[in-house]
Design an enzyme around this catalytic site. Structure first.
Site, mmCIF file in Angstrom:
data_model
loop_
_atom_site.group_PDB
_atom_site.id
_atom_site.type_symbol
_atom_site.label_atom_id
_atom_site.label_comp_id
_atom_site.label_asym_id
_atom_site.label_seq_id
_atom_site.Cartn_x
_atom_site.Cartn_y
_atom_site.Cartn_z
ATOM 1 N N ARG A 1 0.890 -1.179 0.000
ATOM 2 C CA ARG A 1 0.000 0.000 0.000
ATOM 3 C C ARG A 1 0.919 1.217 0.000
ATOM 4 N NH1 ARG A 1 -2.673 4.114 0.326
ATOM 5 N NH2 ARG A 1 -4.820 4.277 1.032
ATOM 6 N N ARG B 1 -1.170 -5.469 4.669
ATOM 7 C CA ARG B 1 -0.357 -4.994 3.547
ATOM 8 C C ARG B 1 0.827 -4.202 4.101
ATOM 9 N NH1 ARG B 1 -5.079 -1.822 0.390
ATOM 10 N NH2 ARG B 1 -5.117 -0.928 2.482
ATOM 11 N N GLU C 1 -11.079 5.040 -5.361
ATOM 12 C CA GLU C 1 -11.446 3.633 -5.451
ATOM 13 C C GLU C 1 -11.741 3.294 -6.915
ATOM 14 O OE1 GLU C 1 -11.338 1.504 -2.930
ATOM 15 O OE2 GLU C 1 -10.781 3.081 -1.535
#
Length: 172
Positions: free
Chosen positions: A46, A88, A54
């Protein structure tokens, strides 16, 4: 006192920074990639300091395409010191020519500087990213060409299913 504690925590976290070096084998969206290191271990990364639209949001696909153009199938170095709630790796992604992919997404108008987590960044990056967002806004780059773009964190908050619909089903 709060500033001193924050500074000490930041310095301590930087002392424990780690590095992943490998090839980008996938781009999930405008702020998430997959990196395969030399030992063939796969990492989901990330990008630190940014939040991109998004996928279902306006500019979501363009942000993903922009990041793909920057890093896909290229060798990167990821400087990191934390994992997020999805496990992540959260890190700064650097290309071999020292291009900061996180910063470049902001410059292109494909992401916001994620100020909610800005204290986790080095001060110079925090300032640089913030100034880059202001410059992209002023120049109407990328998502800033829209009159009032919705930030990804607001999109997620009002979205019942991550597709930009409120709980009563009204499209946003």
């Amino acid at each position: 006192m709060k500033i001193a504690v924050t500074f000490i925590c930041l310095c301590a976290s930087l002392l424990h920074a780690e590095t992943i070096v490998g090839q980008v084998v996938a781009v999930s969206d405008g702020d998430t990639i997959k990196v395969l290191d030399d030992s063939k271990k796969l990492f989901v990364i990330r990008l630190m300091g940014i939040d991109a639209p998004e996928k279902a949001q306006p500019f979501g696909q363009r942000a993903k395409q922009s990041l793909s153009e920057l890093v896909f199938q290229r060798r990167v170095e990821v400087q990191w010191n934390k994992r997020d709630r999805y496990d992540r790796v959260v890190g700064k992604v650097l290309l071999s020519d020292i291009t900061d992919a996180c910063f470049e997404q902001i410059v292109r108008g494909m992401a916001w500087h994620y100020k909610h987590y800005a204290t986790e960044q080095m001060v110079k990056d925090r300032l640089k990213y913030s100034q880059a967002e202001q410059a992209a806004r002023s120049a109407h780059e990328g998502l800033w060409a829209e009159d009032h773009p919705t930030s990804p964190w607001m999109w997620r908050r009002v979205s019942a299913n991550g597709h930009g619909r409120t709980k009563d089903g009204v499209a946003r």
